[in-house]
Design a protein around this motif. Structure first.
Motif, PDB file in Angstrom:
ATOM      1  N   TYR A 144      74.893  -9.622  65.286  1.00 43.78           N
ATOM      2  CA  TYR A 144      74.400  -9.689  63.910  1.00 43.78           C
ATOM      3  C   TYR A 144      72.892  -9.825  63.952  1.00 43.78           C
ATOM      4  CZ  TYR A 144      73.697 -14.812  63.861  1.00 43.78           C
ATOM      5  OH  TYR A 144      73.259 -16.089  64.092  1.00 43.78           O
ATOM      6  N   PRO A 145      72.204  -9.495  62.846  1.00 46.06           N
ATOM      7  CA  PRO A 145      70.734  -9.399  62.891  1.00 46.06           C
ATOM      8  C   PRO A 145      69.988 -10.712  62.758  1.00 46.06           C
ATOM      9  CG  PRO A 145      71.672  -8.178  61.009  1.00 46.06           C
ATOM     10  CD  PRO A 145      72.737  -9.014  61.588  1.00 46.06           C
ATOM     11  N   GLY A 146      70.680 -11.837  62.919  1.00 42.77           N
ATOM     12  CA  GLY A 146      70.023 -13.137  62.836  1.00 42.77           C
ATOM     13  C   GLY A 146      70.210 -13.833  61.513  1.00 42.77           C
ATOM     14  N   ALA A 147      70.793 -13.141  60.522  1.00 42.65           N
ATOM     15  CA  ALA A 147      71.095 -13.733  59.221  1.00 42.65           C
ATOM     16  C   ALA A 147      72.351 -13.081  58.686  1.00 42.65           C
ATOM     17  CB  ALA A 147      69.931 -13.543  58.238  1.00 42.65           C
ATOM     18  N   VAL A 148      73.092 -13.818  57.854  1.00 36.90           N
ATOM     19  CA  VAL A 148      74.316 -13.283  57.260  1.00 36.90           C
ATOM     20  C   VAL A 148      73.990 -12.134  56.308  1.00 36.90           C
ATOM     21  CG1 VAL A 148      76.185 -13.829  55.641  1.00 36.90           C
ATOM     22  CG2 VAL A 148      75.659 -15.401  57.521  1.00 36.90           C
ATOM     23  N   ALA A 157      79.728 -16.852  65.441  1.00 31.86           N
ATOM     24  CA  ALA A 157      78.942 -16.301  66.546  1.00 31.86           C
ATOM     25  C   ALA A 157      78.578 -17.419  67.505  1.00 31.86           C
ATOM     26  CB  ALA A 157      77.671 -15.637  66.019  1.00 31.86           C
ATOM     27  N   HIS A 158      78.763 -17.192  68.794  1.00 31.43           N
ATOM     28  CA  HIS A 158      78.403 -18.175  69.832  1.00 31.43           C
ATOM     29  C   HIS A 158      79.060 -19.531  69.553  1.00 31.43           C
ATOM     30  CE1 HIS A 158      75.446 -15.038  69.905  1.00 31.43           C
ATOM     31  NE2 HIS A 158      74.697 -15.585  68.974  1.00 31.43           N
ATOM     32  N   GLY A 159      80.242 -19.536  68.922  1.00 30.07           N
ATOM     33  CA  GLY A 159      80.933 -20.773  68.600  1.00 30.07           C
ATOM     34  C   GLY A 159      80.427 -21.466  67.357  1.00 30.07           C
ATOM     35  N   ARG A 160      79.443 -20.870  66.654  1.00 34.37           N
ATOM     36  CA  ARG A 160      78.867 -21.475  65.443  1.00 34.37           C
ATOM     37  C   ARG A 160      79.346 -20.728  64.203  1.00 34.37           C
ATOM     38  NH1 ARG A 160      74.111 -20.723  68.447  1.00 34.37           N
ATOM     39  NH2 ARG A 160      73.349 -19.265  66.849  1.00 34.37           N
ATOM     40  N   VAL A 161      79.757 -21.485  63.202  1.00 36.42           N
ATOM     41  CA  VAL A 161      80.231 -20.898  61.954  1.00 36.42           C
ATOM     42  C   VAL A 161      79.045 -20.315  61.183  1.00 36.42           C
ATOM     43  CG1 VAL A 161      81.273 -21.386  59.719  1.00 36.42           C
ATOM     44  CG2 VAL A 161      82.221 -22.418  61.794  1.00 36.42           C
ATOM     45  N   LEU A 162      79.160 -19.051  60.777  1.00 38.91           N
ATOM     46  CA  LEU A 162      78.128 -18.407  59.967  1.00 38.91           C
ATOM     47  C   LEU A 162      78.504 -18.360  58.499  1.00 38.91           C
ATOM     48  CD1 LEU A 162      77.087 -15.325  62.145  1.00 38.91           C
ATOM     49  CD2 LEU A 162      76.032 -17.593  62.051  1.00 38.91           C
ATOM     50  N   LYS A 163      79.758 -18.025  58.203  1.00 35.83           N
ATOM     51  CA  LYS A 163      80.163 -17.841  56.811  1.00 35.83           C
ATOM     52  C   LYS A 163      81.679 -17.890  56.666  1.00 35.83           C
ATOM     53  CE  LYS A 163      80.096 -13.864  54.783  1.00 35.83           C
ATOM     54  NZ  LYS A 163      81.547 -13.668  54.524  1.00 35.83           N
ATOM     55  N   PHE A 223      74.804 -22.635  50.754  1.00 33.28           N
ATOM     56  CA  PHE A 223      74.010 -21.653  51.475  1.00 33.28           C
ATOM     57  C   PHE A 223      73.093 -22.398  52.436  1.00 33.28           C
ATOM     58  CE2 PHE A 223      75.496 -19.545  47.745  1.00 33.28           C
ATOM     59  CZ  PHE A 223      75.683 -18.221  48.126  1.00 33.28           C
ATOM     60  N   THR A 224      73.119 -21.994  53.709  1.00 36.68           N
ATOM     61  CA  THR A 224      72.351 -22.664  54.746  1.00 36.68           C
ATOM     62  C   THR A 224      71.271 -21.728  55.289  1.00 36.68           C
ATOM     63  OG1 THR A 224      73.708 -21.931  56.611  1.00 36.68           O
ATOM     64  CG2 THR A 224      74.491 -23.863  55.368  1.00 36.68           C
ATOM     65  N   ASP A 225      70.564 -22.193  56.299  1.00 37.34           N
ATOM     66  CA  ASP A 225      69.509 -21.361  56.891  1.00 37.34           C
ATOM     67  C   ASP A 225      70.064 -20.131  57.586  1.00 37.34           C
ATOM     68  OD1 ASP A 225      70.706 -22.757  58.962  1.00 37.34           O
ATOM     69  OD2 ASP A 225      68.832 -23.358  59.913  1.00 37.34           O
ATOM     70  N   ARG A 226      71.382 -20.017  57.723  1.00 38.00           N
ATOM     71  CA  ARG A 226      71.988 -18.832  58.320  1.00 38.00           C
ATOM     72  C   ARG A 226      72.201 -17.711  57.304  1.00 38.00           C
ATOM     73  NH1 ARG A 226      76.150 -22.426  61.986  1.00 38.00           N
ATOM     74  NH2 ARG A 226      74.527 -23.230  63.376  1.00 38.00           N
ATOM     75  N   TRP A 227      72.004 -17.991  56.024  1.00 36.72           N
ATOM     76  CA  TRP A 227      72.197 -16.976  54.995  1.00 36.72           C
ATOM     77  C   TRP A 227      71.137 -15.890  55.062  1.00 36.72           C
ATOM     78  CZ3 TRP A 227      75.124 -14.468  51.754  1.00 36.72           C
ATOM     79  CH2 TRP A 227      74.565 -13.782  50.664  1.00 36.72           C
ATOM     80  N   GLY A 228      69.867 -16.266  55.131  1.00 35.68           N
ATOM     81  CA  GLY A 228      68.775 -15.311  55.068  1.00 35.68           C
ATOM     82  C   GLY A 228      67.964 -15.529  53.801  1.00 35.68           C
ATOM     83  N   SER A 229      67.212 -14.515  53.390  1.00 32.80           N
ATOM     84  CA  SER A 229      66.303 -14.676  52.251  1.00 32.80           C
ATOM     85  C   SER A 229      66.734 -13.917  51.002  1.00 32.80           C
ATOM     86  CB  SER A 229      64.896 -14.222  52.647  1.00 32.80           C
ATOM     87  OG  SER A 229      64.906 -12.865  53.054  1.00 32.80           O
ATOM     88  N   VAL A 230      67.860 -13.213  51.063  1.00 27.93           N
ATOM     89  CA  VAL A 230      68.330 -12.403  49.933  1.00 27.93           C
ATOM     90  C   VAL A 230      68.726 -13.301  48.763  1.00 27.93           C
ATOM     91  CG1 VAL A 230      70.135 -10.784  49.194  1.00 27.93           C
ATOM     92  CG2 VAL A 230      69.070 -10.534  51.438  1.00 27.93           C
ATOM     93  N   SER A 231      68.535 -12.802  47.537  1.00 27.68           N
ATOM     94  CA  SER A 231      68.883 -13.546  46.328  1.00 27.68           C
ATOM     95  C   SER A 231      70.346 -14.011  46.360  1.00 27.68           C
ATOM     96  CB  SER A 231      68.659 -12.682  45.085  1.00 27.68           C
ATOM     97  OG  SER A 231      69.198 -13.297  43.936  1.00 27.68           O
ATOM     98  N   ARG A 232      70.586 -15.193  45.813  1.00 29.48           N
ATOM     99  CA  ARG A 232      71.926 -15.758  45.753  1.00 29.48           C
ATOM    100  C   ARG A 232      72.617 -15.479  44.419  1.00 29.48           C
ATOM    101  NH1 ARG A 232      68.412 -19.049  48.535  1.00 29.48           N
ATOM    102  NH2 ARG A 232      67.696 -20.108  46.642  1.00 29.48           N
ATOM    103  N   VAL A 233      71.999 -14.678  43.546  1.00 30.35           N
ATOM    104  CA  VAL A 233      72.581 -14.387  42.236  1.00 30.35           C
ATOM    105  C   VAL A 233      73.940 -13.705  42.364  1.00 30.35           C
ATOM    106  CG1 VAL A 233      72.329 -12.981  40.152  1.00 30.35           C
ATOM    107  CG2 VAL A 233      70.396 -14.319  40.986  1.00 30.35           C
ATOM    108  N   ARG A 234      74.078 -12.776  43.329  1.00 30.68           N
ATOM    109  CA  ARG A 234      75.339 -12.039  43.468  1.00 30.68           C
ATOM    110  C   ARG A 234      76.536 -12.962  43.622  1.00 30.68           C
ATOM    111  NH1 ARG A 234      79.550 -10.690  43.338  1.00 30.68           N
ATOM    112  NH2 ARG A 234      80.598  -8.718  43.809  1.00 30.68           N
ATOM    113  N   THR A 282      68.249 -28.011  55.311  1.00 28.19           N
ATOM    114  CA  THR A 282      68.379 -27.850  53.864  1.00 28.19           C
ATOM    115  C   THR A 282      69.652 -27.079  53.546  1.00 28.19           C
ATOM    116  OG1 THR A 282      65.984 -27.825  53.594  1.00 28.19           O
ATOM    117  CG2 THR A 282      67.283 -26.887  51.799  1.00 28.19           C
ATOM    118  N   THR A 283      70.317 -27.473  52.470  1.00 29.55           N
ATOM    119  CA  THR A 283      71.467 -26.741  51.939  1.00 29.55           C
ATOM    120  C   THR A 283      71.225 -26.480  50.466  1.00 29.55           C
ATOM    121  OG1 THR A 283      72.999 -27.807  53.483  1.00 29.55           O
ATOM    122  CG2 THR A 283      73.955 -26.769  51.530  1.00 29.55           C
TER     123      THR A 283
END
Length: 391
Positions: free
Chosen positions: A61-65, A111-117, A184-195, A238-239
């Motif tokens: 994955y590209p580093g963000a969900v 990924a790598h044993g860490r929950v992304l989503k 939403f955590t730091d694994r989400w990325g920078s895209v808007s959360r409106v969707r 941050t969450t």
């Protein structure tokens, strides 16, 4: 580069099996023709031996969900020797003017044993209709025991404050259940959360909610709030909590400085073995039998992964999108072909323009694209299955 370019527009060649080449220790590649109801198609296959201690699988994955990249770039960045594309994803938002597609996947991801989503509601998924009895929580993955398996990953989480506790409805998802609160955590990325506040549990195209609220929690305390979901990266520690309808009303009760504890995990059902890596899609073959109700009418370019030998051998299967072969397979034909190849269980991944299989040529330091993507070039996708092999 795209390997095998001479295939474009060519007549299907006679099937040749058993002529696979070694990509790396424990990993082989082959290609062959597959007769189908709508004409011969061409398949690319990676066989992976997890009994070899040098071999492992993990999520690309590209580093963000909420981000996308070509499979070849993700494979090379991660050091994978081969791989295929992964889960279906939020690719467009024509039903919601002014709302950007997030690029995030439908199902859970580890990924790598860490929950992304976690998974979006069934009615919010992109892709073909789910077979009866399946859900967006279905996953393919490899456990900490190094065995591949199909299973389900369900979100277990809560938001706790001095005034009460609320079950968590989502984690880094492009769509939240109605009346819920998602994290939403730091694994989400920078895209808007409106969707995340658009559509309903049963209708992806339904209007966006008009009753929303967002609260930012940093190091266990409320630091900001807004009537609308925002955008931008979420800092470590941050969450961001996004609520819709009843969830928004619950969040409005929080005050700046108030203590908030957010807990979340993905629970593996059936085996109970934690996943080292997992991604979404849907099962098409279980215990050697195709699932009932699989579609037999719609042929397309497909990607699938099969499991054999008690989870110790994997078959990563991708069809060619060159014009001569683009008629593809139906989902029912995919199940039949995966069983013919020796799979006991099999799982469908995203297809069409997303279908892609990459592998290193002998002596190469980077992967090459072995199939022809049906769109003529690699489509950026949010995740994939990466194969890693130590020398």
């Amino acid at each position: 580069m795209l390997a095998g370019a001479a295939l474009t527009g060519a007549a299907p060649a006679a099937a040749v099996r058993g002529a696979g080449t070694d990509v790396a220790p424990g990993v082989t590649y082959e290609e062959f023709d597959v007769p189908a109801a709508k004409g011969v198609t061409h398949a690319h296959l990676l066989t992976v031996d997890l009994r070899d201690p040098r071999v492992r699988l993990d999520l690309l994955y590209p580093g963000a969900v909420a981000a996308r990249a070509p499979v070849s770039r993700m494979a090379d960045t991660a050091g994978a020797v081969a791989g295929v594309n992964g889960d279906f994803f939020n690719i467009s938002e024509a039903q919601h003017p002014g709302v950007a597609a997030t690029g995030a996947t439908v199902g859970p991801a580890i990924a790598h044993g860490r929950v992304l989503k976690a998974a979006v509601p069934d009615g919010q998924r992109f892709g073909p209709a789910l077979p009866p009895g399946t859900t967006t929580e279905d996953v393919f993955g490899v456990g900490v025991d190094r065995r591949a398996r199909l299973g389900r990953l369900r979100l277990d989480g809560s938001v706790s404050t001095p005034g009460g506790r609320l079950p968590l409805g989502g984690l880094n998802q492009y769509a939240l259940p109605t009346d819920s609160v998602g994290a939403f955590t730091d694994r989400w990325g920078s895209v808007s959360r409106v969707r995340a506040t658009c559509g309903t549990n049963t209708d992806r195209a339904a209007a966006c909610s008009t009753d929303t609220y967002e609260v930012t929690v940093r190091h266990g305390r409320v630091v900001a709030a807004s009537d609308k979901p925002g955008s931008g990266p979420v800092a470590a520690g941050t969450t961001v909590l996004v609520g819709r309808e009843a969830g928004a009303q619950w969040l409005r009760k929080l005050s700046t400085g108030e203590r908030v504890a957010v807990r979340h995990r993905l629970v593996a059902f059936a085996s109970g073995v934690p996943y080292r890596f997992a991604l979404g899609g849907y099962p098409v073959l279980r215990a050697g039998q195709p699932l009932p109700g699989l579609d037999r009418g719609t042929s397309a370019v497909r990607t699938a992964v099969g499991i054999a030998d008690g989870g110790r051998r994997l078959l990563l299967f991708a069809l060619d999108g060159a014009p001569a072969y683009r008629s593809g397979l139906t989902i029912a034909e995919v199940a039949d072909e995966m069983r013919a190849l020796g799979s006991v269980d099999a799982f469908s991944l995203d297809g069409g323009g997303s279908t892609e299989l990459v592998a290193r040529e002998p002596g190469a330091a980077a992967v090459s694209v072995r199939n022809h993507p049906s769109g003529g070039a690699e489509r950026p996708v949010p995740n994939g299955i990466g194969i890693f092999s130590a020398p």
